[in-house]
Design a protein around this motif. Structure first.
Motif, PDB file in Angstrom:
ATOM      1  N   CYS A  26       0.869  -1.197   0.000  1.00 36.95           N
ATOM      2  CA  CYS A  26       0.000   0.000   0.000  1.00 36.95           C
ATOM      3  C   CYS A  26       0.896   1.234   0.000  1.00 36.95           C
ATOM      4  O   CYS A  26       0.749   2.143   0.827  1.00 36.95           O
ATOM      5  N   ALA A  27       1.800   1.254  -0.945  1.00 34.14           N
ATOM      6  CA  ALA A  27       2.938   2.171  -0.899  1.00 34.14           C
ATOM      7  C   ALA A  27       2.557   3.644  -1.005  1.00 34.14           C
ATOM      8  O   ALA A  27       3.294   4.507  -0.514  1.00 34.14           O
ATOM      9  N   GLY A  28       1.430   3.940  -1.636  1.00 37.55           N
ATOM     10  CA  GLY A  28       1.046   5.341  -1.779  1.00 37.55           C
ATOM     11  C   GLY A  28       2.127   6.109  -2.510  1.00 37.55           C
ATOM     12  O   GLY A  28       2.581   5.717  -3.589  1.00 37.55           O
ATOM     13  N   ALA A  75       5.716   7.739   1.792  1.00 41.85           N
ATOM     14  CA  ALA A  75       6.104   8.445   3.022  1.00 41.85           C
ATOM     15  C   ALA A  75       6.638   7.459   4.073  1.00 41.85           C
ATOM     16  O   ALA A  75       7.624   7.737   4.756  1.00 41.85           O
ATOM     17  N   GLY A  76       5.976   6.313   4.168  1.00 41.92           N
ATOM     18  CA  GLY A  76       6.428   5.314   5.141  1.00 41.92           C
ATOM     19  C   GLY A  76       7.811   4.801   4.791  1.00 41.92           C
ATOM     20  O   GLY A  76       8.677   4.642   5.662  1.00 41.92           O
ATOM     21  N   ARG A  77       8.016   4.574   3.522  1.00 44.03           N
ATOM     22  CA  ARG A  77       9.323   4.094   3.055  1.00 44.03           C
ATOM     23  C   ARG A  77      10.434   5.073   3.421  1.00 44.03           C
ATOM     24  O   ARG A  77      11.520   4.663   3.854  1.00 44.03           O
ATOM     25  N   LEU A  78      10.129   6.346   3.223  1.00 42.17           N
ATOM     26  CA  LEU A  78      11.127   7.379   3.508  1.00 42.17           C
ATOM     27  C   LEU A  78      11.622   7.272   4.946  1.00 42.17           C
ATOM     28  O   LEU A  78      12.817   7.355   5.219  1.00 42.17           O
ATOM     29  N   GLY A  79      10.670   7.047   5.861  1.00 38.02           N
ATOM     30  CA  GLY A  79      11.037   6.924   7.262  1.00 38.02           C
ATOM     31  C   GLY A  79      11.951   5.741   7.511  1.00 38.02           C
ATOM     32  O   GLY A  79      12.965   5.858   8.208  1.00 38.02           O
ATOM     33  N   CYS A  81      14.719  -1.021   0.986  1.00 40.66           N
ATOM     34  CA  CYS A  81      13.448  -1.418   0.375  1.00 40.66           C
ATOM     35  C   CYS A  81      13.702  -2.424  -0.747  1.00 40.66           C
ATOM     36  O   CYS A  81      14.585  -2.229  -1.579  1.00 40.66           O
ATOM     37  N   ARG A  82      12.911  -3.498  -0.773  1.00 43.75           N
ATOM     38  CA  ARG A  82      13.096  -4.548  -1.780  1.00 43.75           C
ATOM     39  C   ARG A  82      11.951  -4.604  -2.777  1.00 43.75           C
ATOM     40  O   ARG A  82      11.811  -5.576  -3.507  1.00 43.75           O
ATOM     41  N   GLY A  83      11.126  -3.564  -2.820  1.00 39.10           N
ATOM     42  CA  GLY A  83      10.033  -3.537  -3.775  1.00 39.10           C
ATOM     43  C   GLY A  83       8.787  -2.978  -3.109  1.00 39.10           C
ATOM     44  O   GLY A  83       8.772  -2.748  -1.898  1.00 39.10           O
ATOM     45  N   PHE A  84       7.759  -2.756  -3.910  1.00 37.44           N
ATOM     46  CA  PHE A  84       6.548  -2.157  -3.356  1.00 37.44           C
ATOM     47  C   PHE A  84       5.304  -2.724  -4.014  1.00 37.44           C
ATOM     48  O   PHE A  84       5.382  -3.418  -5.035  1.00 37.44           O
ATOM     49  N   PHE A 111      12.399 -10.676   2.799  1.00 40.74           N
ATOM     50  CA  PHE A 111      12.462  -9.424   3.553  1.00 40.74           C
ATOM     51  C   PHE A 111      12.264  -9.706   5.023  1.00 40.74           C
ATOM     52  O   PHE A 111      11.781 -10.775   5.412  1.00 40.74           O
ATOM     53  N   ASP A 112      12.667  -8.743   5.853  1.00 38.45           N
ATOM     54  CA  ASP A 112      12.609  -8.927   7.305  1.00 38.45           C
ATOM     55  C   ASP A 112      11.341  -8.347   7.916  1.00 38.45           C
ATOM     56  O   ASP A 112      10.877  -8.807   8.955  1.00 38.45           O
ATOM     57  N   LEU A 113      10.828  -7.301   7.301  1.00 38.28           N
ATOM     58  CA  LEU A 113       9.592  -6.699   7.809  1.00 38.28           C
ATOM     59  C   LEU A 113       8.832  -6.063   6.659  1.00 38.28           C
ATOM     60  O   LEU A 113       9.412  -5.835   5.585  1.00 38.28           O
ATOM     61  N   LEU A 114       7.575  -5.829   6.906  1.00 39.97           N
ATOM     62  CA  LEU A 114       6.802  -5.123   5.888  1.00 39.97           C
ATOM     63  C   LEU A 114       6.172  -3.887   6.503  1.00 39.97           C
ATOM     64  O   LEU A 114       5.951  -3.804   7.716  1.00 39.97           O
ATOM     65  N   ILE A 115       5.903  -2.946   5.635  1.00 41.31           N
ATOM     66  CA  ILE A 115       5.175  -1.747   6.040  1.00 41.31           C
ATOM     67  C   ILE A 115       3.942  -1.669   5.150  1.00 41.31           C
ATOM     68  O   ILE A 115       4.011  -2.012   3.964  1.00 41.31           O
TER      69      ILE A 115
END
Ligand SMILES: C[S@@+](CC[C@H](N)C(=O)[O-])C[C@H]1O[C@@H](n2cnc3c(N)ncnc32)[C@H](O)[C@@H]1O
Length: 114
Positions: free
Chosen positions: A16-18, A21-25, A33-36, A72-76
């Protein structure tokens, strides 16, 4: 072997990358980041202006085959909140948008994250 380098950064996928903004943090915290995953073409357009054209958009997270995802280790996931919002009809899980959490849980299980 001596030229091989393996990143020890924490790796994540941005669901739900939009516009990212979350990625930036997370990137500011040193994560990789390994993809969106994003379904809205205008959001994707803006996201790519910020983060480039190289990465794969895995598309609708409810239809993703986890085998197609990198490790990946975690998702946002800043998933849609309208169905839970006090200014909406508050249909919660009865609204299709509210069920996205189940797609995320499925992915996390299949990737052995939970
Ligand atoms: C609240 S916005 C996310 C904002 C984002 N976290 C950011 O930092 O910009 C929710 C996003 O989820 C996306 N979305 C909704 N359903 C989706 C699905 N099934 N798969 C992937 N993305 C989805 C929407 O297009 C929207 O851009």
């Amino acid at each position: 072997m001596e030229n091989m380098s393996v990143s020890n950064k924490i790796k994540f996928v941005d669901f739900c990358a939009g516009i990212g903004a979350g990625r930036l943090g997370l990137e500011n915290l040193g994560m990789e980041c390994r993809g969106f995953s994003e379904i809205d073409k205008f959001s994707e357009y803006t996201y790519r202006r910020f983060f480039g054209n190289e990465e794969k958009n895995f598309g609708n997270l409810m239809k993703i085959n986890s085998k197609d995802l990198p490790d990946f280790d975690l998702l946002i996931a800043g998933f849609p909140c309208q169905t839970f919002s006090v200014v909406g009809k508050r249909r919660g899980m009865e609204d299709k948008r509210g069920q996205i959490i189940y797609g995320l849980i499925k992915i996390m299980k299949e990737k052995n994250l939970i």
